[in-house]
Enzyme design. Structure first.
Site, PDB file in Angstrom:
ATOM      1  N   ALA A  98       1.865 -34.947-114.428  1.00 32.79           N
ATOM      2  CA  ALA A  98       1.437 -35.057-113.035  1.00 32.79           C
ATOM      3  C   ALA A  98       1.792 -33.811-112.218  1.00 32.79           C
ATOM      4  O   ALA A  98       1.059 -33.444-111.292  1.00 32.79           O
ATOM      5  CB  ALA A  98       2.050 -36.299-112.390  1.00 32.79           C
ATOM      6  N   THR A  99       2.883 -33.139-112.556  1.00 33.92           N
ATOM      7  CA  THR A  99       3.223 -31.914-111.823  1.00 33.92           C
ATOM      8  C   THR A  99       2.108 -30.891-111.983  1.00 33.92           C
ATOM      9  O   THR A  99       1.641 -30.298-110.998  1.00 33.92           O
ATOM     10  CB  THR A  99       4.562 -31.347-112.322  1.00 33.92           C
ATOM     11  OG1 THR A  99       5.607 -32.234-111.931  1.00 33.92           O
ATOM     12  CG2 THR A  99       4.838 -29.974-111.726  1.00 33.92           C
ATOM     13  N   ASN A 123       7.552 -42.545-105.117  1.00 32.96           N
ATOM     14  CA  ASN A 123       8.483 -42.632-106.238  1.00 32.96           C
ATOM     15  C   ASN A 123       9.846 -43.189-105.846  1.00 32.96           C
ATOM     16  O   ASN A 123      10.507 -43.823-106.659  1.00 32.96           O
ATOM     17  CB  ASN A 123       8.645 -41.270-106.916  1.00 32.96           C
ATOM     18  CG  ASN A 123       8.934 -40.166-105.928  1.00 32.96           C
ATOM     19  OD1 ASN A 123       8.228 -39.998-104.930  1.00 32.96           O
ATOM     20  ND2 ASN A 123       9.970 -39.400-106.181  1.00 32.96           N
ATOM     21  N   GLN A 164       2.996 -42.668-110.020  1.00 41.40           N
ATOM     22  CA  GLN A 164       3.815 -43.897-110.018  1.00 41.40           C
ATOM     23  C   GLN A 164       2.957 -45.148-109.914  1.00 41.40           C
ATOM     24  O   GLN A 164       3.494 -46.241-109.735  1.00 41.40           O
ATOM     25  CB  GLN A 164       4.785 -43.861-108.828  1.00 41.40           C
ATOM     26  CG  GLN A 164       5.828 -42.773-108.897  1.00 41.40           C
ATOM     27  CD  GLN A 164       6.966 -43.115-109.856  1.00 41.40           C
ATOM     28  OE1 GLN A 164       7.065 -44.237-110.360  1.00 41.40           O
ATOM     29  NE2 GLN A 164       7.822 -42.154-110.120  1.00 41.40           N
ATOM     30  N   SER A 212       0.199 -39.467-114.911  1.00 38.91           N
ATOM     31  CA  SER A 212       1.240 -39.084-115.850  1.00 38.91           C
ATOM     32  C   SER A 212       1.328 -40.170-116.914  1.00 38.91           C
ATOM     33  O   SER A 212       1.153 -41.348-116.610  1.00 38.91           O
ATOM     34  CB  SER A 212       2.565 -38.980-115.091  1.00 38.91           C
ATOM     35  OG  SER A 212       3.635 -38.922-115.995  1.00 38.91           O
ATOM     36  N   ALA A 213       1.613 -39.804-118.149  1.00 35.46           N
ATOM     37  CA  ALA A 213       1.732 -40.820-119.200  1.00 35.46           C
ATOM     38  C   ALA A 213       3.117 -41.466-119.214  1.00 35.46           C
ATOM     39  O   ALA A 213       3.248 -42.671-119.414  1.00 35.46           O
ATOM     40  CB  ALA A 213       1.445 -40.198-120.566  1.00 35.46           C
ATOM     41  N   HIS A 214       4.160 -40.656-118.975  1.00 35.10           N
ATOM     42  CA  HIS A 214       5.516 -41.167-119.258  1.00 35.10           C
ATOM     43  C   HIS A 214       6.048 -42.157-118.226  1.00 35.10           C
ATOM     44  O   HIS A 214       7.099 -42.759-118.434  1.00 35.10           O
ATOM     45  CB  HIS A 214       6.500 -40.013-119.462  1.00 35.10           C
ATOM     46  CG  HIS A 214       6.991 -39.376-118.204  1.00 35.10           C
ATOM     47  ND1 HIS A 214       8.194 -39.698-117.640  1.00 35.10           N
ATOM     48  CD2 HIS A 214       6.442 -38.434-117.412  1.00 35.10           C
ATOM     49  CE1 HIS A 214       8.367 -38.961-116.547  1.00 35.10           C
ATOM     50  NE2 HIS A 214       7.314 -38.196-116.384  1.00 35.10           N
ATOM     51  N   THR A 229      -4.815 -25.483-126.168  1.00 37.73           N
ATOM     52  CA  THR A 229      -5.123 -26.411-127.246  1.00 37.73           C
ATOM     53  C   THR A 229      -4.659 -27.816-126.885  1.00 37.73           C
ATOM     54  O   THR A 229      -3.536 -27.985-126.394  1.00 37.73           O
ATOM     55  CB  THR A 229      -4.436 -25.940-128.542  1.00 37.73           C
ATOM     56  OG1 THR A 229      -4.983 -24.683-128.889  1.00 37.73           O
ATOM     57  CG2 THR A 229      -4.653 -26.931-129.684  1.00 37.73           C
ATOM     58  N   CYS A 254      23.352 -35.275-105.886  1.00 30.82           N
ATOM     59  CA  CYS A 254      24.650 -34.623-105.889  1.00 30.82           C
ATOM     60  C   CYS A 254      24.545 -33.325-106.668  1.00 30.82           C
ATOM     61  O   CYS A 254      24.678 -33.298-107.876  1.00 30.82           O
ATOM     62  CB  CYS A 254      25.681 -35.539-106.521  1.00 30.82           C
ATOM     63  SG  CYS A 254      27.337 -34.907-106.380  1.00 30.82           S
TER      64      CYS A 254
END
Lengths: 139, 415
Positions: free
Chosen positions: B74-75, B154, B182, B202-204, B242, B327
């Site tokens: 997605a980025t 997100n 998301q 995004s797939a993940h 590819t 943090c």
């Protein structure tokens, strides 16, 4: 954040959590830090007639090392005179807890809390003024 | 392996579904051809697998498979969509609009375009996290060329009204990009009906592998983009490189499962989320961040007042969650999303994002509720601010000792 075992020990089993009545003549209270900075430490000492710190208590809003620093300080203070207590430096606290560089300010805050508590006790007992509440005023 | 905490961070990433992993495996070892090879069966077989996956992805979001462009995630999709459209349509105008609560992959891409000479408006959302449509309308300028608004946030899981925003964009002839990283498998997406020109996937985040994503590029009306990656002219010139066949097969299978199971899965997850909130909302001074109704069932974002963020994260090691405070090595930065919806620093710091997913059980939720209640209670027993709150002292009215002694330079530690 990788903390030392000593920090984790004090964080998980904090010593001397609690409060004394801030109005008591033999109690000195120091509150330092600010919520917006992420740390507020309240340290209290109880001084006996011989001038020794016989007990100390704390409450801390802050990160793990702020909690550990204040917990450690309550242990270090017991049995010391006020002058001996003033010899406790942030470096001692930081070394004892093996604080990482970004957490050194927690030890500085703990040292400031000792100074604030002692100065509260002294002003109370020298001026005989009404016990002033460090929670309400930033002297 | 040591005992791992209970995973409640599905918005960060999801495990690859075993059914997906099994589909992927032969495409590493057996069907290893390059889908761009036109002269032999190795290439043809790989191409057939890519075509099927393209149909599976298109099917989840109801678009033409020809409108799907593979990317690395997605980025990259966000970069290609926003930079690609801004560059291609630069002659029409220089102004872009986005929202302060977008993912950094959108915000930093828009910032980069500002450095190139484009101008941008970053809208503040309402307190519930949603875009104020009137504010959005007022931000449109005659030279606005691209608008980018995410479908599901997100951090706080709120669902934006992309139909209304898209219709306004269509009316004004503005390209509309939506980051849906998301959203897949969580909300219905029907691109045949939605007035959206570009959408990132995004797939993940949907039980597929990391490193693969897609960009929907609308053909009616036809949207054109300037390529950001140059080379062999793959993906109709939109994105050279590819094709990673095994990753693509995984994304296709993951999206196919999402389509088949999302209704049932979301109903199950909603029950878990509601149970979690029912448990946590009984904690005193706990605040929900973001709208509850206009939100995916998977997300709960809660701030606990009078406990400090980092010690809270240390205390809840038994669950894997995200904190509203990043943090970093030198500073504790509160979440910019929570700041943008008006949460003050202390509450932004002490927030926890719980994200629930396919493998979360009721026992996990029970454990999380008990852990949070217990640990927040312990930290409050330690907190002087909690005592003050209980004593009725307004913490905002206290003049804190800071900027003086406690902020002086520390003495160096002698090693």
């Amino acid at each position: 954040m990788a903390y030392s075992d000593k920090v984790l020990d004090h964080y998980e089993n904090p010593r001397n959590v609690g409060a004394f009545d801030a109005e008591d003549q033999d109690v000195g209270t120091g509150m330092v830090g600010a919520p917006a900075c992420g740390d507020v430490m309240k340290l209290q000492i109880k001084v006996n007639d011989a001038g020794f710190i016989e007990d100390a208590k704390f409450k801390t809003y802050g990160c793990g090392s702020a909690i550990a620093s204040s917990s450690l300080v309550t242990e270090m203070l017991k049995g010391k005179t006020l002058d001996q207590a003033l010899d406790i430096k942030n470096t001692h606290i930081a070394e004892e807890l093996a604080l990482p560089p970004v957490k050194i300010h927690c030890s500085v805050l703990a040292e400031d809390a000792i100074r604030a508590a002692i100065s509260d006790y002294r002003s109370k007992n020298m001026t005989e003024a009404d016990g002033y509440n460090a929670c309400k005023s930033a002297a | 392996m040591t005992d791992l905490p209970i995973y409640l961070d599905y918005s960060a990433t999801t495990p690859v579904d075993l059914r997906v992993a099994n589909k992927m495996f032969p495409y590493l070892t057996e069907v290893y051809g390059n889908p761009a090879s036109r002269s032999h069966a190795y290439g043809w077989n790989a191409e057939a697998a890519v075509d099927l996956a393209r149909e599976q992805v298109a099917s989840l979001v109801n678009c033409d498979p020809k409108e799907i462009v593979w990317t690395s995630g997605a980025t990259e999709s966000n970069n290609l969509a926003i930079k690609g459209a801004a560059h291609f349509y630069a002659a029409n105008g220089k102004h872009l609009i986005t929202i302060k609560t977008e993912h950094k992959a959108v915000l930093d891409t828009v910032r980069e375009l500002e450095r190139e000479g484009f101008t941008a408006t970053y809208l503040s959302p309402l307190e519930n996290g949603l875009v104020d449509i009137e504010v959005f309308k007022a931000a449109i300028q005659p030279d606005t060329i691209v608008v980018s608004v995410m479908l599901v946030n997100n951090e706080i899981g709120v669902i934006q009204d992309i139909i209304t925003i898209g219709n306004i964009c269509r009316e004004k002839g503005i390209i509309f990009h939506v980051d849906a990283a998301q959203a897949t498998g969580k909300v219905e997406i029907d691109l045949e009906k939605l007035p959206v020109d570009l959408m990132s996937f995004s797939a993940h985040k949907t039980y597929g592998p990391k490193g693969i994503g897609a960009l929907y590029v609308c053909r009616k009306p036809r949207i054109r983009l300037e390529a950001q990656m140059h080379g062999g002219g793959h993906e109709r010139g939109f994105r050279s490189g590819t094709l990673p066949v095994h990753q693509i097969v995984g994304m296709g299978e993951a999206f196919s499962i999402a389509k088949a199971e999302m209704a049932e899965e979301n109903a199950r997850i909603r029950i878990l989320r509601d149970k979690l909130w029912a448990g946590l909302s009984t904690v005193e001074e706990a605040y929900l961040n973001g709208d509850l109704a206009q939100r995916v069932p998977h997300n709960l974002n809660v701030s606990f007042n009078y406990v400090e963020g980092e010690s809270l994260m240390m205390a809840v090691k038994g669950i894997a969650v995200s904190s509203g405070s990043a943090c970093t090595s030198s500073s504790l930065e509160p979440s910019y999303v929570l700041r943008a919806i008006g949460r003050e620093d202390e509450l932004a710091h002490s927030s926890i994002r719980f994200s629930i997913g396919r493998y979360t059980t009721e026992a996990d939720i029970d454990y999380a509720i008990d852990l949070i209640k217990n640990k927040v209670g312990q930290l409050r027993d330690l907190s002087p601010l909690w005592d003050m709150f209980k004593a009725g002292i307004d913490i905002a009215s206290v003049s804190w000792v800071h900027g003086t002694e406690s902020h002086r330079e520390p003495e160096a530690v002698v090693a």
